[in-house]
Design a protein around this motif. Structure first.
Motif, mmCIF file in Angstrom:
data_model
loop_
_atom_site.group_PDB
_atom_site.id
_atom_site.type_symbol
_atom_site.label_atom_id
_atom_site.label_comp_id
_atom_site.label_asym_id
_atom_site.label_seq_id
_atom_site.Cartn_x
_atom_site.Cartn_y
_atom_site.Cartn_z
ATOM 1 N N SER A 13 -71.611 -14.015 -8.591
ATOM 2 C CA SER A 13 -71.155 -12.718 -8.068
ATOM 3 C C SER A 13 -70.721 -11.800 -9.198
ATOM 4 O O SER A 13 -71.028 -10.600 -9.191
ATOM 5 C CB SER A 13 -69.993 -12.915 -7.096
ATOM 6 O OG SER A 13 -70.434 -13.585 -5.944
ATOM 7 N N GLN A 16 -73.811 -10.541 -10.981
ATOM 8 C CA GLN A 16 -74.492 -9.512 -10.189
ATOM 9 C C GLN A 16 -73.760 -8.179 -10.305
ATOM 10 O O GLN A 16 -74.392 -7.134 -10.461
ATOM 11 C CB GLN A 16 -74.565 -9.921 -8.725
ATOM 12 C CG GLN A 16 -75.626 -10.949 -8.419
ATOM 13 C CD GLN A 16 -75.659 -11.295 -6.953
ATOM 14 O OE1 GLN A 16 -74.631 -11.305 -6.271
ATOM 15 N NE2 GLN A 16 -76.857 -11.576 -6.451
ATOM 16 N N GLU A 17 -72.435 -8.210 -10.227
ATOM 17 C CA GLU A 17 -71.646 -6.982 -10.343
ATOM 18 C C GLU A 17 -71.820 -6.367 -11.718
ATOM 19 O O GLU A 17 -71.985 -5.155 -11.864
ATOM 20 C CB GLU A 17 -70.157 -7.266 -10.079
ATOM 21 C CG GLU A 17 -69.281 -6.041 -10.148
ATOM 22 C CD GLU A 17 -69.634 -4.984 -9.120
ATOM 23 O OE1 GLU A 17 -69.343 -3.799 -9.385
ATOM 24 O OE2 GLU A 17 -70.186 -5.311 -8.055
ATOM 25 N N SER A 18 -71.830 -7.189 -12.738
ATOM 26 C CA SER A 18 -72.027 -6.705 -14.108
ATOM 27 C C SER A 18 -73.408 -6.071 -14.254
ATOM 28 O O SER A 18 -73.552 -5.012 -14.874
ATOM 29 C CB SER A 18 -71.866 -7.856 -15.094
ATOM 30 O OG SER A 18 -72.085 -7.429 -16.403
ATOM 31 N N SER A 19 -74.412 -6.686 -13.668
ATOM 32 C CA SER A 19 -75.773 -6.143 -13.714
ATOM 33 C C SER A 19 -75.849 -4.809 -12.995
ATOM 34 O O SER A 19 -76.488 -3.870 -13.465
ATOM 35 C CB SER A 19 -76.766 -7.115 -13.083
ATOM 36 O OG SER A 19 -76.889 -8.266 -13.868
ATOM 37 N N ARG A 20 -75.192 -4.709 -11.838
ATOM 38 C CA ARG A 20 -75.182 -3.446 -11.085
ATOM 39 C C ARG A 20 -74.516 -2.338 -11.891
ATOM 40 O O ARG A 20 -75.000 -1.212 -11.927
ATOM 41 C CB ARG A 20 -74.463 -3.625 -9.752
ATOM 42 C CG ARG A 20 -75.323 -4.228 -8.664
ATOM 43 C CD ARG A 20 -74.654 -4.090 -7.309
ATOM 44 N NE ARG A 20 -73.498 -4.960 -7.175
ATOM 45 C CZ ARG A 20 -73.525 -6.194 -6.697
ATOM 46 N NH1 ARG A 20 -74.655 -6.707 -6.290
ATOM 47 N NH2 ARG A 20 -72.432 -6.915 -6.607
ATOM 48 N N ARG A 21 -73.410 -2.679 -12.539
ATOM 49 C CA ARG A 21 -72.717 -1.673 -13.346
ATOM 50 C C ARG A 21 -73.582 -1.226 -14.526
ATOM 51 O O ARG A 21 -73.652 -0.034 -14.834
ATOM 52 C CB ARG A 21 -71.393 -2.224 -13.867
ATOM 53 C CG ARG A 21 -70.325 -2.302 -12.824
ATOM 54 C CD ARG A 21 -69.014 -2.746 -13.428
ATOM 55 N NE ARG A 21 -68.032 -2.973 -12.394
ATOM 56 C CZ ARG A 21 -67.054 -3.837 -12.491
ATOM 57 N NH1 ARG A 21 -66.900 -4.558 -13.578
ATOM 58 N NH2 ARG A 21 -66.202 -3.983 -11.504
ATOM 59 N N GLU A 23 -76.815 -1.310 -14.725
ATOM 60 C CA GLU A 23 -77.933 -0.527 -14.191
ATOM 61 C C GLU A 23 -77.479 0.890 -13.851
ATOM 62 O O GLU A 23 -78.164 1.864 -14.159
ATOM 63 C CB GLU A 23 -78.488 -1.216 -12.950
ATOM 64 C CG GLU A 23 -79.777 -0.631 -12.449
ATOM 65 C CD GLU A 23 -80.331 -1.431 -11.294
ATOM 66 O OE1 GLU A 23 -80.570 -0.833 -10.234
ATOM 67 O OE2 GLU A 23 -80.510 -2.650 -11.453
ATOM 68 N N ALA A 24 -76.312 1.017 -13.236
ATOM 69 C CA ALA A 24 -75.783 2.339 -12.891
ATOM 70 C C ALA A 24 -75.493 3.149 -14.150
ATOM 71 O O ALA A 24 -75.782 4.349 -14.205
ATOM 72 C CB ALA A 24 -74.520 2.199 -12.041
ATOM 73 N N THR A 25 -74.952 2.505 -15.161
ATOM 74 C CA THR A 25 -74.670 3.191 -16.426
ATOM 75 C C THR A 25 -75.967 3.630 -17.091
ATOM 76 O O THR A 25 -76.071 4.759 -17.576
ATOM 77 C CB THR A 25 -73.876 2.274 -17.378
ATOM 78 O OG1 THR A 25 -72.637 1.934 -16.756
ATOM 79 C CG2 THR A 25 -73.606 2.949 -18.701
ATOM 80 N N ARG A 27 -78.809 4.274 -15.615
ATOM 81 C CA ARG A 27 -79.356 5.355 -14.801
ATOM 82 C C ARG A 27 -78.608 6.660 -15.102
ATOM 83 O O ARG A 27 -79.219 7.708 -15.276
ATOM 84 C CB ARG A 27 -79.245 4.991 -13.317
ATOM 85 C CG ARG A 27 -79.984 5.894 -12.391
ATOM 86 C CD ARG A 27 -80.043 5.395 -10.938
ATOM 87 N NE ARG A 27 -78.903 4.644 -10.475
ATOM 88 C CZ ARG A 27 -78.896 3.327 -10.242
ATOM 89 N NH1 ARG A 27 -79.971 2.610 -10.442
ATOM 90 N NH2 ARG A 27 -77.810 2.726 -9.802
#
Length: 86
Positions: A13, A16-21, A23-25, A27
């Motif tokens: 988890s 996954q959160e680190s990957s989402r962050r 990816e958002a950064t 982007r």
């Protein structure tokens, strides 16, 4: 659930959160870079049109030309971002 499974689940988890962050950064950085590029392109195109038209014509049509340049730049930038070229 065993402690090992709980630990693996928590790590997953967090990953996954680190990957989402990240990816958002990424982007956000791409969008900011595209905006900066768009602003530079717009400034150059406005200067080119103003020189080509002359001050008299620019005083009459400059606002209209500027609106068209900005609109075209937004369309181009959106397409380039969507297609992953920026």
């Amino acid at each position: 659930m065993s402690d090992t499974l709980k630990s693996k689940s928590a790590r997953h988890s967090a990953d996954q959160e680190s990957s989402r962050r990240a990816e958002a950064t990424g982007r956000k950085n791409r969008i900011e870079a595209a905006k900066a590029l768009g602003e530079r392109m717009i400034e150059k195109e406005i200067a080119r049109c103003r020189r080509g038209m002359g001050e008299d014509a620019w005083s009459l049509y400059g606002d209209w030309v500027t609106e068209n340049i900005v609109c075209a730049a937004k369309i181009w930038l959106a397409r380039e971002l969507k297609e992953g070229r920026l």
